[in-house]
Write an enzyme that holds these catalytic residues in place. Sequence first.
Site, PDB file in Angstrom:
ATOM      1  N   CYS A 185       0.850  -1.200   0.000  1.00  0.00           N
ATOM      2  CA  CYS A 185       0.000   0.000   0.000  1.00  0.00           C
ATOM      3  C   CYS A 185       0.890   1.257   0.000  1.00  0.00           C
ATOM      4  O   CYS A 185       1.585   1.495  -0.966  1.00  0.00           O
ATOM      5  CB  CYS A 185      -0.974  -0.052   1.175  1.00  0.00           C
ATOM      6  SG  CYS A 185      -2.371   1.051   0.953  1.00  0.00           S
TER       7      CYS A 185
ATOM      8  N   HIS B 140      -3.460  -5.639   1.020  1.00  0.00           N
ATOM      9  CA  HIS B 140      -2.779  -5.873   2.300  1.00  0.00           C
ATOM     10  C   HIS B 140      -2.758  -7.346   2.688  1.00  0.00           C
ATOM     11  O   HIS B 140      -3.643  -7.799   3.423  1.00  0.00           O
ATOM     12  CB  HIS B 140      -3.517  -5.110   3.409  1.00  0.00           C
ATOM     13  CG  HIS B 140      -3.331  -3.633   3.367  1.00  0.00           C
ATOM     14  ND1 HIS B 140      -2.286  -3.000   3.998  1.00  0.00           N
ATOM     15  CD2 HIS B 140      -4.063  -2.666   2.772  1.00  0.00           C
ATOM     16  CE1 HIS B 140      -2.386  -1.695   3.805  1.00  0.00           C
ATOM     17  NE2 HIS B 140      -3.451  -1.459   3.056  1.00  0.00           N
TER      18      HIS B 140
ATOM     19  N   GLU C 144      -0.969  -8.727   4.852  1.00  0.00           N
ATOM     20  CA  GLU C 144      -0.792  -8.845   6.315  1.00  0.00           C
ATOM     21  C   GLU C 144      -2.123  -8.723   7.059  1.00  0.00           C
ATOM     22  O   GLU C 144      -2.203  -9.032   8.234  1.00  0.00           O
ATOM     23  CB  GLU C 144       0.226  -7.799   6.805  1.00  0.00           C
ATOM     24  CG  GLU C 144      -0.307  -6.400   7.066  1.00  0.00           C
ATOM     25  CD  GLU C 144      -0.552  -5.571   5.811  1.00  0.00           C
ATOM     26  OE1 GLU C 144      -0.549  -6.130   4.700  1.00  0.00           O
ATOM     27  OE2 GLU C 144      -0.786  -4.352   5.944  1.00  0.00           O
TER      28      GLU C 144
END
Lengths: 81, 219
Positions: free
Chosen positions: B87, B195, B197
């Site tokens: 990002c 994302h 994560e």
Amino acid sequence: MKVEIKVALKQGVLDPEAQAIEGALKRLGYENVEKVVRSKSFFLDIDEETEEAARAQAEKVADALLANTVIERYSVAIVTG
Amino acid sequence: MKAAVITFPGSNCDRDLAVAIERVTGHAPTKIWHKDHELPKGLDFIGVPGGFSFGDYLRSGAIAARSPIMEAVKSFVENGGYAIGICNGFQVLTEAGLLPGVLMRNDHERFVCKSVALEVATTSSAFTKEYTNEQRVDIPVAHHDGNYRCDDETLARLQGEDRVAFRYTENINGSVDNIAGILSENRRVLGMMPHPERAVEKAVFGEDGKALFTGLFAA
């Protein structure tokens, strides 16, 4: 020495923000406004005696940070008065 | 594999990234401050997290890309180190010149925040080798400047060299060729807007991001 660095998108790069502004102007009734181009201006005081030196430094600054030359172009002008 | 995550003023996914890495490796990555000048010795992986570094002033990622630590990141990458930019981290890596192209304002002008379907575009990288080709994965996005753009020559190179890592299955931001993530020439640097994560926990957005970290850290 005062310089102005003007940064704008290169021609042909789509600018959704400018398009949104253009759309808003049309909605406000300014129908003859046909195109909006945005640019940013940075005014710098540079401690140099000559226009050439100030201009050269401004170009370095623009390349180092102020403009992303992948999508943006810039121009440098000495501000007088 | 020794990992570290950078924090810039305005980073807000640094902890999530560290937690995702720790779950896979069992070791907490070192936290690095943007004003540091050196990375830990023997480092294998650096994470450049999402967020709004320096308030997105000037251009997203532009000021963070000129932080003191980024000189160390550049030489780390030049020496074959692994790096991911997620990002805002992707924006930082493009601004730093470590990945080609730019991330511009979303073409529809709106912030987009939802889980999206991606297609794995190549399995030929440490980041994507645990996926299958054209596999569909659901990964969350949250960005305003995710519209990936590059010149035609760069695009042809990315495609020709199999360097598109992920594509959106539905174009959510105007990105050329639906690009959601790209690899560096040596395939050891990945930049992506979604994302991974945030997709390592069944109860929250699922676990489709996990294979990226297991693939990488088993490398």
